[in-house]
Design an enzyme around this catalytic site. Structure first.
Site, PDB file in Angstrom:
ATOM      1  N   GLU A 111       0.852  -1.181   0.000  1.00 20.73           N
ATOM      2  CA  GLU A 111       0.000   0.000   0.000  1.00 20.73           C
ATOM      3  C   GLU A 111       0.883   1.224   0.000  1.00 20.73           C
ATOM      4  O   GLU A 111       2.027   1.163   0.412  1.00 20.73           O
ATOM      5  CB  GLU A 111      -0.872   0.030   1.271  1.00 20.73           C
ATOM      6  N   LYS A 113       2.061   4.750   1.509  1.00 20.81           N
ATOM      7  CA  LYS A 113       2.070   5.326   2.846  1.00 20.81           C
ATOM      8  C   LYS A 113       1.657   6.788   2.711  1.00 20.81           C
ATOM      9  O   LYS A 113       2.422   7.627   2.232  1.00 20.81           O
ATOM     10  CB  LYS A 113       3.470   5.214   3.464  1.00 20.81           C
ATOM     11  N   ASP A 115       0.729  10.492   3.684  1.00 19.59           N
ATOM     12  CA  ASP A 115       1.350  11.378   4.657  1.00 19.59           C
ATOM     13  C   ASP A 115       0.332  12.399   5.146  1.00 19.59           C
ATOM     14  O   ASP A 115       0.064  13.394   4.493  1.00 19.59           O
ATOM     15  CB  ASP A 115       2.539  12.081   3.988  1.00 19.59           C
ATOM     16  N   TYR A 222      -6.912   2.087   5.705  1.00 14.23           N
ATOM     17  CA  TYR A 222      -5.991   0.991   5.399  1.00 14.23           C
ATOM     18  C   TYR A 222      -6.011  -0.183   6.359  1.00 14.23           C
ATOM     19  O   TYR A 222      -5.293  -1.156   6.144  1.00 14.23           O
ATOM     20  CB  TYR A 222      -4.554   1.498   5.275  1.00 14.23           C
ATOM     21  N   LYS A 309      10.625   3.646   3.152  1.00 13.96           N
ATOM     22  CA  LYS A 309      10.605   5.096   2.940  1.00 13.96           C
ATOM     23  C   LYS A 309      11.268   5.456   1.621  1.00 13.96           C
ATOM     24  O   LYS A 309      12.390   5.025   1.361  1.00 13.96           O
ATOM     25  CB  LYS A 309      11.359   5.794   4.068  1.00 13.96           C
ATOM     26  N   CYS A 403      12.653  48.901   0.242  1.00 17.38           N
ATOM     27  CA  CYS A 403      11.878  48.244  -0.807  1.00 17.38           C
ATOM     28  C   CYS A 403      12.661  48.213  -2.119  1.00 17.38           C
ATOM     29  O   CYS A 403      13.164  49.239  -2.563  1.00 17.38           O
ATOM     30  CB  CYS A 403      10.556  48.977  -1.007  1.00 17.38           C
ATOM     31  N   CYS A 406      10.657  50.658  -4.665  1.00 19.16           N
ATOM     32  CA  CYS A 406      10.429  52.091  -4.474  1.00 19.16           C
ATOM     33  C   CYS A 406      11.372  52.683  -3.439  1.00 19.16           C
ATOM     34  O   CYS A 406      11.290  53.855  -3.113  1.00 19.16           O
ATOM     35  CB  CYS A 406       8.980  52.358  -4.090  1.00 19.16           C
ATOM     36  N   CYS A 421       6.492  46.804   2.698  1.00 16.87           N
ATOM     37  CA  CYS A 421       6.788  48.135   2.191  1.00 16.87           C
ATOM     38  C   CYS A 421       5.559  48.987   2.489  1.00 16.87           C
ATOM     39  O   CYS A 421       4.469  48.707   2.001  1.00 16.87           O
ATOM     40  CB  CYS A 421       7.032  48.102   0.680  1.00 16.87           C
ATOM     41  N   CYS A 427       4.225  52.632  -4.393  1.00 14.90           N
ATOM     42  CA  CYS A 427       5.057  51.487  -4.736  1.00 14.90           C
ATOM     43  C   CYS A 427       4.402  50.739  -5.903  1.00 14.90           C
ATOM     44  O   CYS A 427       3.322  50.176  -5.761  1.00 14.90           O
ATOM     45  CB  CYS A 427       5.183  50.599  -3.499  1.00 14.90           C
TER      46      CYS A 427
HETATM   47  P1  AMP Z   1       5.324   6.231  11.447  1.00 10.92           P
HETATM   48  O1  AMP Z   1       4.509   7.409  11.913  1.00 10.92           O
HETATM   49  O2  AMP Z   1       6.465   6.603  10.571  1.00 10.92           O
HETATM   50  O3  AMP Z   1       5.658   5.275  12.567  1.00 10.92           O
HETATM   51  O4  AMP Z   1       4.384   5.416  10.469  1.00 10.92           O
HETATM   52  C1  AMP Z   1       3.204   4.868  10.943  1.00 10.92           C
HETATM   53  C2  AMP Z   1       2.057   5.638  10.390  1.00 10.92           C
HETATM   54  O5  AMP Z   1       1.968   5.534   8.992  1.00 10.92           O
HETATM   55  C3  AMP Z   1       0.763   5.090  10.866  1.00 10.92           C
HETATM   56  O6  AMP Z   1       0.437   5.582  12.121  1.00 10.92           O
HETATM   57  C4  AMP Z   1      -0.190   5.572   9.827  1.00 10.92           C
HETATM   58  O7  AMP Z   1      -0.745   6.785  10.257  1.00 10.92           O
HETATM   59  C5  AMP Z   1       0.653   5.879   8.621  1.00 10.92           C
HETATM   60  N1  AMP Z   1       0.234   5.182   7.403  1.00 10.92           N
HETATM   61  C6  AMP Z   1       0.063   5.790   6.210  1.00 10.92           C
HETATM   62  N2  AMP Z   1      -0.330   4.919   5.280  1.00 10.92           N
HETATM   63  C7  AMP Z   1      -0.411   3.723   5.862  1.00 10.92           C
HETATM   64  C8  AMP Z   1      -0.795   2.414   5.387  1.00 10.92           C
HETATM   65  N3  AMP Z   1      -1.134   2.203   4.106  1.00 10.92           N
HETATM   66  N4  AMP Z   1      -0.793   1.407   6.283  1.00 10.92           N
HETATM   67  C9  AMP Z   1      -0.432   1.624   7.578  1.00 10.92           C
HETATM   68  N5  AMP Z   1      -0.079   2.835   8.070  1.00 10.92           N
HETATM   69  C10 AMP Z   1      -0.060   3.873   7.231  1.00 10.92           C
HETATM   70 ZN    ZN Z   2       7.835  49.676  -2.176  1.00 10.44          ZN
END
Ligand code: AMP
Ligand code: ZN
Length: 666
Positions: A111, A113, A115, A222, A309, A403, A406, A421, A427
């Site tokens: 899957e 990951k 963010d 997930y 990662k 500035c 100006c 400014c 300006c």
């Molecule tokens: P970390 O914060 O680096 O320990 O990574 C763990 C976090 O990755 C989990 O708490 C999830 O919030 C996040 N995460 C994002 N995508 C996934 C996924 N597909 N499966 C499991 N965890 C995930």
């Molecule tokens: Zn200016």
């Protein structure tokens, strides 16, 4: 059909439309028709509080206020993930797994990951019960009301779901929505958010769920957790979650062996940049739940999963110079000019440096070798200096004091990140920027006039403020670059047509700092015309709902300025709309005329928004805090004790929503 049936039908229908739109990306109804149905349901629910349902789609618009988020224990702990950075790491991991489950072929789900901010949501009998942040993994904050406003989160499940389970996912802010939010902030002169992840996690803890509802958040799921779930593999779990109505991205893939895992990783290492949201790796999970159970957990993370990662894409290059841009509001933005370099498929020549603090923190100096990284933003950023490459005679960067356009001395307001400014009227980029804002689509939307033409007009000495636009003659325009008879005519006509633009948009177009579209609407509605706003004192302004001190101050300053007053006088004479048009006025009565209300707490029959609407529609005003001018406090459940005390001290009448109803109908 009786009322309850109608309400139920609307709820089912609206839930389905939300699902089609936000989870399947496949709407089957126009936004307009959706809004009509939603309004219909809202009205019925207001009239029939006996049919209240905490899972109604009307709650998606938010409106509850949470002062303190309750801390709750997770029934099942939220673990971290072990990280790996190479294929060898994953091979070692497989060897460790086989020591426990035996020398068998292991299949994996791969899957992405995501963010964002992790969330755990509990469902009981197919209904969303509670949503809790990760916290420290053992306990987190109850953010249910905020999560319910995220349309991709199902409130009611479909199909054959277990009686009770937790589902875990990530709340993310897709790039497009993030950029849009920042665009809106920049437009009103506010500092933009730094990245989607922090903005997503900050959103979960906003006190006003209506604010959360406005943010284009998404929720990607997930993992399913619970007792007696009758699931055999992770792959099956993902598919079931989809069937029950959850948004589970379909990039996930079942890999028969590590080799296929590597293929997945290699593919997404490149293609992740095409995804609408941020990802920072791949999560590899042992597919068979039976093996997962045997592998179990360490003190920190499951032994059956591993995060891989991605290497963040970084390059080093040389900082050739720093230039300073002046925005419409006078804010200065430093930009790094780099020796061009290839990064994540594009050539990078510039990077943002944000402000003076950032430059100082990084201690970047001219001709330094710097590391540049591409995050979610379009323009990459400098993340560090390679000190080993620093020239011996280099000197710390001195931020400009004047500035660049100006030469006026810059100012920095206490507590703000940017320098400004202050030469508002002299300006050039500020003058041009203000006129460009005035003509922009959400403001006066002047057809036949674009941003570049504004600069041409200014440079030719034809306009130096937006009132000058109304004096433009065709003959003056024709000689300009790329202009002809027809385009000049269109321009003049476009300007004249803008006299029909309603007051609230004119107010926004004036470009008063911090007065964005929403604030302009509030002010227009409250004061009805420009003269009343110009006359309003700071005290009076802050009593208007949602107008804080910063905005109020900026409004007062704008109208104190003689030059602004003259410009507005001229706009008035040209016939620009500087008062609310009676036809557009939505008041239904004068019953509350002159009365100032403060709304506090949680209500049964009204949403807070409805209360505010009802007050304004009947001539009353909504204040944000209790003062001696307040006539009534409408108190719901959970009204804060300090507010109560203040109201009592100032002898302000405290009424509940039913008494308010009587006030309206009596
Ligand atoms: P970390 O914060 O680096 O320990 O990574 C763990 C976090 O990755 C989990 O708490 C999830 O919030 C996040 N995460 C994002 N995508 C996934 C996924 N597909 N499966 C499991 N965890 C995930
Ligand atoms: Zn200016």
């Amino acid at each position: 059909m009786n009322v309850l049936e109608t309400i139920t039908r609307l709820r089912v229908e609206l839930n389905q439309h939300n699902y089609n739109y936000y989870t399947l990306d496949n709407p089957t109804i126009s936004d307009y028709d959706f809004d009509i149905k939603l309004k219909e349901l809202q009205e019925l629910e207001a009239k029939h509080p006996e049919f209240f349902d905490e899972n109604s789609p009307t709650l998606r618009v938010g409106g509850t206020i949470t002062k303190n988020f309750e801390t709750v224990m997770h029934e099942y702990r939220m673990y971290s993930l072990d990280n790996s950075y190479s294929k060898e790491d994953l091979q070692d991991w497989e060897i460790r797994c086989k020591k426990i489950v035996g020398d068998v072929a292991i299949q994996y789900t791969c899957e992405l990951k995501y963010d964002g901010a992790s969330i755990s949501i509990t469902y009981e009998n197919g209904l969303l019960k509670r949503a809790v942040t990760r916290g420290d993994g053992f306990q987190g904050d109850d953010v249910t009301n905020n999560i319910k406003t995220i349309k991709a989160v199902p409130i009611k499940l479909k199909g054959d779901y277990p009686e009770k389970f937790d589902i875990r996912g990530e709340i993310v802010l897709p790039f497009a929505g993030f950029e849009k939010m920042n665009q809106d902030l920049i437009e009103i002169g506010e500092t933009p958010y730094s990245n989607p992840r922090n903005t997503a996690s900050g959103s979960l803890k906003l006190q006003d769920s209506a604010e959360v509802a406005k943010r284009p958040l998404d929720c990607l799921l997930y993992s399913i957790i619970g007792n007696n779930l009758d699931l055999n593999t992770q792959d099956e779990a993902l598919q079931k979650a989809r069937d029950w109505g959850f948004k589970v991205p379909n990039q996930s893939k079942l890999a028969k062996n590590l080799e296929e895992v590597f293929q997945f990783i290699d593919y997404w290492d490149v293609h992740r940049h095409d995804l609408p949201y941020e990802t920072d790796g791949v999560v590899v999970k042992v597919n068979l739940i039976q093996y997962q159970n045997e592998l179990d957990y360490t003190a920190k993370s499951p032994r059956w999963a591993m995060a891989y990662k991605f290497k963040s894409e970084q390059v080093s290059t040389i900082l050739n110079s720093i230039s300073y841009q002046v925005g419409r509001t006078g804010a200065i933005t430093p930009v790094a000019n780099l020796e061009p370099v290839q990064l994540a498929g594009t050539i990078v020549k510039r990077a943002s440096l944000h402000n003076a603090d950032q430059i100082e923190k990084l201690d970047v100096r001219l001709h330094d070798t710097v590391f540049v990284e591409k995050g979610g933003e379009i323009i990459p950023k400098i993340i560090a200096v390679d000190l080993t490459q620093r020239k011996p005679n280099s000197e710390p960067t001195k931020y400009i004091t004047n500035c660049p356009e100006c030469n006026t001395e810059l100012v920095r307001i206490e507590g703000e990140a940017n320098h400004y400014c202050p030469n508002f009227y002299g300006c050039p980029p500020q003058i041009i920027g203000r006129i460009q804002h005035y003509i922009s689509r959400k403001a006066m939307d002047i057809e036949g006039l674009g941003g570049e033409t504004v600069a041409l007009l200014f440079n030719a000495g034809l306009v130096s403020n937006y009132a000058d636009l109304y004096e433009l003659q065709k003959e003056q325009i024709i000689p300009l670059e790329r202009m002809a008879e027809k385009s000049a005519e269109n321009l003049v006509k476009g300007v004249q047509d803008s006299k029909n633009v309603p007051f609230e948009r004119v107010l926004y177009a004036l470009g008063i700092r911090y007065v964005g579209e929403t604030v302009a609407k509030k002010l227009a509605k409250h004061y009805k015309n420009i003269d009343a706003i110009a006359k309003a004192s700071l005290m009076d302004l802050v009593l208007v709902d949602e107008i804080g001190e910063k905005i109020a101050q900026s409004v007062v300053m704008f109208f104190e300025n003689q030059e602004n007053r003259l410009i507005i006088e001229r706009l008035k004479n040209y016939g620009v709309q500087l008062e609310i048009n009676a036809e557009n006025d939505t008041s239904v009565s004068d019953k509350l005329k002159g009365k100032i209300f403060v709304v506090s707490g949680v209500f049964e029959i009204y949403s807070r928004d409805d209360l505010k609407k009802a007050i304004e529609a009947n001539g009353g005003k909504v204040g944000s805090s209790i003062s001696s001018k307040t006539d009534y406090v409408i108190a719901g459940d959970n009204m804060g004790p300090s507010k109560l005390e203040k109201a009592n001290k100032l002898n302000v009448s405290i009424i509940n929503e039913f008494q308010f109803n009587d006030l309206l109908n009596g």
